[in-house]
Design a protein around this motif. Structure first.
Motif, PDB file in Angstrom:
ATOM      1  N   GLU A  31       0.923  -0.406  -6.379  1.00 51.39           N
ATOM      2  CA  GLU A  31       1.010  -1.797  -5.420  1.00 51.39           C
ATOM      3  C   GLU A  31      -0.225  -1.860  -4.825  1.00 51.39           C
ATOM      4  O   GLU A  31      -0.344  -0.833  -3.522  1.00 51.39           O
ATOM      5  CB  GLU A  31       2.302  -2.140  -5.062  1.00 51.39           C
ATOM      6  N   THR A  79      -0.366  -5.806  -8.822  1.00 47.14           N
ATOM      7  CA  THR A  79       0.435  -4.634  -9.226  1.00 47.14           C
ATOM      8  C   THR A  79      -0.281  -3.827 -10.567  1.00 47.14           C
ATOM      9  O   THR A  79      -0.942  -4.653 -10.998  1.00 47.14           O
ATOM     10  CB  THR A  79       1.936  -4.728  -9.460  1.00 47.14           C
ATOM     11  N   TRP A 131       7.973   8.533  -4.277  1.00 41.79           N
ATOM     12  CA  TRP A 131       7.013   7.983  -3.644  1.00 41.79           C
ATOM     13  C   TRP A 131       6.560   8.890  -2.288  1.00 41.79           C
ATOM     14  O   TRP A 131       7.486   9.088  -1.568  1.00 41.79           O
ATOM     15  CB  TRP A 131       7.442   6.553  -2.746  1.00 41.79           C
ATOM     16  N   THR A 186       4.011   8.677   0.481  1.00 36.37           N
ATOM     17  CA  THR A 186       3.104   7.759   1.318  1.00 36.37           C
ATOM     18  C   THR A 186       1.726   8.026   1.872  1.00 36.37           C
ATOM     19  O   THR A 186       0.937   7.575   2.584  1.00 36.37           O
ATOM     20  CB  THR A 186       3.823   7.137   2.342  1.00 36.37           C
ATOM     21  N   TYR A 213       0.773   3.234  -3.232  1.00 36.30           N
ATOM     22  CA  TYR A 213       0.774   2.026  -2.380  1.00 36.30           C
ATOM     23  C   TYR A 213      -0.718   2.017  -1.763  1.00 36.30           C
ATOM     24  O   TYR A 213      -1.062   3.224  -1.163  1.00 36.30           O
ATOM     25  CB  TYR A 213       1.709   1.821  -1.368  1.00 36.30           C
ATOM     26  N   LEU A 245       9.012  -2.026  -0.484  1.00 36.21           N
ATOM     27  CA  LEU A 245       8.582  -1.257  -1.627  1.00 36.21           C
ATOM     28  C   LEU A 245       9.761  -0.531  -2.054  1.00 36.21           C
ATOM     29  O   LEU A 245       9.898  -0.446  -3.491  1.00 36.21           O
ATOM     30  CB  LEU A 245       7.357  -0.371  -1.282  1.00 36.21           C
TER      31      LEU A 245
END
Ligand code: 6R9
Length: 652
Positions: free
Chosen positions: A108, A114, A310, A312, A338, A353
């Motif tokens: 995203e 996306t 995920w 980050t 992201y 998210l």
């Protein structure tokens, strides 16, 4: 005043314990203590046998390796004579195993656009990029700098380099032209891959302009490949040097097989800041690094086929290399990626998210956790985070109170937290709880992974009673260890191998408690010596953070005629006025929590603390501020220079 023992006093008592939920353990990759004990013992007692089996099971070999490990301290070679390819292990190997249609990357962008890529689609994109690089004239051994936003093309570019044996050097897209040029020149980079621009908090930053400025001072760079990300108009393109991604990559054939590469082929260089002097280009090679990234990912993140994982971090840091790209992709995971800031368009972007993509495993940094605490619980409470089953932390020690908040607010008290200790140099996680078996204690990275033999030593290099802190070393080689500092053998030897011959010096202090759990006590250079007692920064900081009003704390030593050093604390606060009363209260609080010895002499209220671009507090700069000295030393890795100016004037 120096304590001859070189030991570090331990003053913070933390005894809250969090055993893994039974449900978690039942399905965990490592689900019994015996399983860990057996792996650990085997890796220690039969290193070659253990890693031979691991490498054969978890990597693809075009040609088998002979000797497992050749160790001439400080030089290690792993899986000698074997041929493999990290891009093959991340892509083709999964497709061969039936994961071709599985999502590899779910992405995203900051504006909300996306994109998804299955393993087969990702391989096609990587193959096309590899073909384009080859056509442009890049071949095995060439260094390619990558200065890109967090778009899928960033891992695609990394894996394309890996596919052909070129060495990538990812430079975080917040660094200045000067820093890019330094890195290009240090590594003699032949090419730079970049983008027209980058979205950050709704604004467009002109990446290509910065690269152009750097290229004016980078004589070795012959080619520049430019991704169109922001659609910025009038991007200057230099004829004969610059080409657009969509012109040269998209039209290539997607059938570009991975090149079989010797195990020790350099995979990447990643620059890490030294406290003084120029950044060091940490060198990692193919097979050992790839295996270490994959197995540590499997063990620590307890990966299951249906996880949405995920991390980050940005690919510009080692965490992004090992736990966005090489580890999870080798394991066949689905990774959320992201592009932007955690507070754009609002402070709940991360939780939005997590809810939207039903993230199951979240790996982030203490600096982010502290920001979430400061921004307020209401941003979290708006969202359904029930998909989460495991949380991770990396980058700094996590203060116990921040740990507890993470556990309650994000983990709903059901998710184990893995506090992972490791470094750019170590390639992957070295110490961490295993989420199915470890009863965690907030603030401790608990136990070493199989193959890791820590040793705590005093300044003379003698192994000490580890219950008092000392310098953390690693006594045995492991597959993911750095192979050198690019182009600087002398610095490699001096920095990591001279103080304690034969052992890798991490630069961190640590202690081991009565359960055999390790506690990282901060950088060696940050120790504060009060009246002959050596104190660790993190313990005093954690005591401060356990006060309701304190979000973040950094403590440093400043000269004191009487005590040798006095403790100066910099704190950011919320929900309270910065005044003399709070200052007194905080001093008393620390005194009550951990004792009179650790009571700060100065407390300074700050709007923000100086941090590196990856979010680590820069105590070395605060030392200068605390002693009223002009700030000296390298500030190129400082995220926001204006923070320094503001620190001079206390808010109260
Ligand atoms: C992965 C990464 C390495 C330094 C390391 C230590 C600190 C990282 C930590 C931690 C306490 C943890 N550090 N993880 N300290 N607990 N869980 O961050 O690599 O950027 O090279 O930094 O970060 O001081 O030596 P890198």
């Amino acid at each position: 005043m120096t304590d001859p023992s070189g030991q570090i006093d331990h003053i913070l008592i933390e005894d809250r314990k969090f055993p893994p939920p039974a449900e978690f353990t039942k399905r965990a990759v490592v689900s019994t203590q015996a399983q860990y004990d057996e792996m650990y013992a085997k890796a220690r007692d039969d290193r070659d046998g253990f890693w031979k089996a691991e490498a054969n099971e978890h990597l693809h070999w075009f040609e088998p390796f002979g000797d497992v490990c050749q160790w001439n301290a400080p030089h290690a070679k792993w899986f000698l004579g074997g041929k493999t390819n990290a891009s093959y292990n991340c892509l083709d190997r999964n497709i061969d195993a039936g994961r071709g249609d599985k999502l590899a990357i779910v992405w995203e962008g900051e504006p909300g656009d996306t994109r998804t890529l299955t393993y087969t689609e990702l391989r096609s994109e990587v193959a096309k990029c590899a073909a384009a690089l080859t056509q442009i004239g890049i071949s095995a051994g060439d260094v390619v700098s990558i200065y890109m936003p967090m778009t899928p093309e960033l891992p695609i570019a990394m894996l394309a380099c890996a596919r052909i044996g070129a060495i990538h050097s990812v430079i975080f897209a917040g660094f200045s032209a000067e820093s890019i040029a330094d890195r290009n020149n240090d590594a003699s980079a032949k090419m730079v891959i970049t983008a027209d621009g980058l979205y950050r908090r709704g604004k467009v930053l002109p990446l290509k302009e910065t690269v152009d400025e750097a290229l004016a001072k980078s004589p070795t760079v012959e080619h520049c490949l430019v991704l169109q990300r922001t659609g910025t108009e009038n991007v200057p393109m230099t004829e004969g040097r610059d080409v657009w991604w969509h012109d040269v990559v998209d039209s290539q054939s997607d059938d570009f097989p991975a090149v079989p590469l010797d195990s020790e082929t350099p995979l990447f260089i990643l620059y890490t800041s030294g406290s003084t002097g120029k950044p060091k280009g940490i060198l990692h090679t193919t097979a050992g690094y790839n295996l270490w990234a994959k197995r540590t990912f499997d063990w620590v993140f307890d990966h299951r086929e249906d996880d949405i994982y995920w991390c980050t971090a940005d690919c510009g840091w080692i965490t992004g290399h090992s736990y966005i790209v090489y580890g999870p992709l080798s394991a066949g995971a689905t990774c959320l990626m992201y592009e932007g800031a955690p507070n754009h368009p609002a402070e709940d972007r991360f939780w939005d998210l997590v809810e939207k993509y039903k993230v199951t495993i979240l790996y982030t940094a203490p600096t982010a956790v502290r920001a979430f605490i400061k921004w307020g619980d209401e941003h979290v409470e708006k969202h359904d985070l029930s998909s989460l089953r495991l949380l991770g932390s990396v980058g700094e020690g996590i203060n116990p109170e921040a740990w507890i908040w993470y556990h309650k607010m994000i983990g709903g008290e059901r998710c184990p937290i893995v506090d992972t200790w490791w470094q750019t140099e170590t390639g992957g996680i070295m110490m961490s709880p295993l989420p199915g078996i470890t009863a965690t204690i907030p603030g401790s990275c608990t136990t070493p992974l199989p193959g890791i033999v820590p040793a705590i030593v005093d300044e003379a290099g003698n192994v000490v009673d580890a219950q008092h802190g000392g310098m953390l070393c690693i006594a045995e080689p492991w597959p993911g260890m750095l192979r050198g500092i690019y182009g600087d053998e002398q610095r490699f030897v001096e920095q990591y191998w001279s103080m304690v011959p034969g052992k890798y010096l991490t630069g961190d202090n640590a202690r081991k408690d009565e359960h055999g759990f390790y506690w990282i006590m901060g950088r060696i250079d940050d120790v504060i010596n009060v009246s002959g007692h050596r104190l660790s920064t993190i313990e005093v900081e954690s005591a401060l953070v356990s006060h309701d009003a304190v979000c973040e704390a950094a403590v440093v030593g400043r000269h004191d005629d009487l005590k040798g050093q006095a403790i100066a604390a910099f704190v950011t606060i919320h929900n309270r006025e910065p005044n003399e009363e709070l200052r007194k209260e905080l001093k008393l609080h620390v005194r009550k929590q951990i004792g009179a010895l650790a009571q700060p002499d100065d407390i300074r209220f700050a709007a923000t603390l100086p941090k590196t671009r990856s979010g680590k507090i820069m105590r070395r700069l605060l030392r200068d501020v605390a002693s009223g000295r002009e700030v000296v030393g390298d500030t190129s890795t400082l995220e926001d220079l204006s923070v320094l100016a503001k620190l001079g004037d206390d808010e109260a």
